[in-house]
Design a protein around this motif. Sequence first.
Motif, PDB file in Angstrom:
ATOM      1  N   THR A  96       0.931  -1.379   0.035  1.00  0.00           N
ATOM      2  CA  THR A  96       0.102  -0.081  -0.116  1.00  0.00           C
ATOM      3  C   THR A  96       0.779   1.187   0.193  1.00  0.00           C
ATOM      4  OG1 THR A  96      -0.320   0.103   2.368  1.00  0.00           O
ATOM      5  CG2 THR A  96      -1.730  -1.141   1.260  1.00  0.00           C
ATOM      6  N   ALA A 166      -7.904  -7.651   5.543  1.00  0.00           N
ATOM      7  CA  ALA A 166      -8.827  -7.119   4.522  1.00  0.00           C
ATOM      8  C   ALA A 166      -9.327  -5.558   4.799  1.00  0.00           C
ATOM      9  CB  ALA A 166     -10.229  -7.886   4.673  1.00  0.00           C
ATOM     10  N   SER A 167      -8.977  -5.145   6.088  1.00  0.00           N
ATOM     11  CA  SER A 167      -9.338  -3.716   6.178  1.00  0.00           C
ATOM     12  C   SER A 167      -8.310  -2.779   5.590  1.00  0.00           C
ATOM     13  CB  SER A 167      -9.199  -3.342   7.580  1.00  0.00           C
ATOM     14  OG  SER A 167      -7.729  -3.627   8.273  1.00  0.00           O
ATOM     15  N   TYR A 168      -7.280  -3.374   4.804  1.00  0.00           N
ATOM     16  CA  TYR A 168      -6.435  -2.631   4.161  1.00  0.00           C
ATOM     17  C   TYR A 168      -6.335  -2.949   2.554  1.00  0.00           C
ATOM     18  CZ  TYR A 168      -4.488  -0.899   8.700  1.00  0.00           C
ATOM     19  OH  TYR A 168      -4.346  -0.298   9.660  1.00  0.00           O
ATOM     20  N   LYS A 169      -7.554  -3.558   2.280  1.00  0.00           N
ATOM     21  CA  LYS A 169      -7.762  -4.074   0.855  1.00  0.00           C
ATOM     22  C   LYS A 169      -6.742  -5.078   0.210  1.00  0.00           C
ATOM     23  CE  LYS A 169     -10.123   0.154  -0.309  1.00  0.00           C
ATOM     24  NZ  LYS A 169     -11.497  -0.415  -0.071  1.00  0.00           N
ATOM     25  N   LYS A 269      -2.978  -7.682  -2.932  1.00  0.00           N
ATOM     26  CA  LYS A 269      -3.855  -7.062  -3.485  1.00  0.00           C
ATOM     27  C   LYS A 269      -5.037  -7.675  -3.580  1.00  0.00           C
ATOM     28  CE  LYS A 269      -0.937  -2.981  -4.284  1.00  0.00           C
ATOM     29  NZ  LYS A 269      -0.815  -1.940  -5.572  1.00  0.00           N
ATOM     30  N   ASN A 270      -6.289  -7.100  -3.187  1.00  0.00           N
ATOM     31  CA  ASN A 270      -7.682  -7.471  -3.397  1.00  0.00           C
ATOM     32  C   ASN A 270      -8.153  -6.645  -4.759  1.00  0.00           C
ATOM     33  OD1 ASN A 270     -10.125  -8.595  -3.598  1.00  0.00           O
ATOM     34  ND2 ASN A 270     -10.727  -7.951  -1.264  1.00  0.00           N
ATOM     35  N   ASN A 273     -12.001  -7.589  -5.116  1.00  0.00           N
ATOM     36  CA  ASN A 273     -12.972  -7.208  -3.807  1.00  0.00           C
ATOM     37  C   ASN A 273     -13.687  -8.764  -3.361  1.00  0.00           C
ATOM     38  OD1 ASN A 273     -14.083  -5.832  -2.069  1.00  0.00           O
ATOM     39  ND2 ASN A 273     -16.055  -5.665  -2.914  1.00  0.00           N
TER      40      ASN A 273
END
Length: 384
Positions: A96, A166-169, A269-270, A273
């Motif tokens: 990120t 997940a909270s940071y994608k 990386k998501n 989604n």
Amino acid sequence: MRNGKIIIGGLVFISFYMVFWLWFFDNPKPHENIITISKKMSSFRPAENNNLALRDKVEPSPVVPLSYKISLDLRRQSFNLSCEFAAAASIIFHFTNNPVFSVFNEVEAEKKLINKMWISRNPNVGIRMGMVNVTSLNSLYANLNQWFGGSDYYGIHAPPFIDLFASYKLIARPIYINDSTIPAIKEAISQNHLVMAWIKIGYAKPVDDAPSYGKVKIVRGEHTVVITGYDEGGVIVMDPGIGLERHIEYRALIDASIPFSMPFLEVYKNIDNEMFWDNLTVGFDTLTGIDRSIPKVSVENGARMAGAANQMRDILKDFGYSINSVSNADNFDYQDVSIRTKKSFSDFLYILTRDIKLAGYTVASSSADLADDGGKDMVVIVGK
């Protein structure tokens, strides 16, 4: 004089730590049987916006390079027992570039992640930090500077990090111990994914703790590293314990990871989604050691939407929860899902929150403030 003693003590500890690692990974260990994780699934009725992808079988691995290395900044953990959070911070910063998680901001980076976690005697649910209840963040930070290798002042296992990443994608997909473990790690690294690994250092035997709902394995000598590369002989790891890279032979890696039910998380990386959750079980949750059928759950409609509570009841039943009642909430102005529980059932907040999210809902709030003498162990309120 006191500061001098502290510095000397720290240098002695670091020297011992480095020598131990060199000895541990240069000496072959007796081979143990590799555990094959069985996967159980039961259907449940997700909300329409659920985007959960479940992998129930191992697919053939593609051809990967003979060796591969990802560049990752070296960093050293800020507390004696915060290796998991130093490792997670390095992964988050890598993907990120969030300056909060820069190596130059290590203390605050770790604290930010620590503050997001539950506190629990069960390390598959939250941070295990002493038998006495943690009353403040400062007392938690003090506990994190206890000596490494104990069973009371300990750390945290992999499952809670799936939600944290997940909270940071970022997706954190478990890799289990089976005959495809090493190929899966190689494939992950060759795709520029990082792998967070839980390993056991030393030969202290695991111990069982017994919360109210069953036994939990505590792996004394638990440590966390980040796998950043591999070659023909083994993997390359960033070790936050001393802020250096190390090479671990494949056999030694497997032997050191076997004690953990979820020893590896492949993180990337998501983009689409999606949420990955392997080895999802209903009823008794094998990862946390929690039996969903124990608490009496009441579901309430807080949105004036016909059938909202009944739909949630059916979903929770499919997960294995015992539904005590379905009724209207005290008002119809709730947003998303709210969860309340008795303090004695606070560990169930983690798994219930996770299950509801997996079903496609958003959890707006959760608290352990129900009266201990009441007839409801947990209350789930479905809002708009």
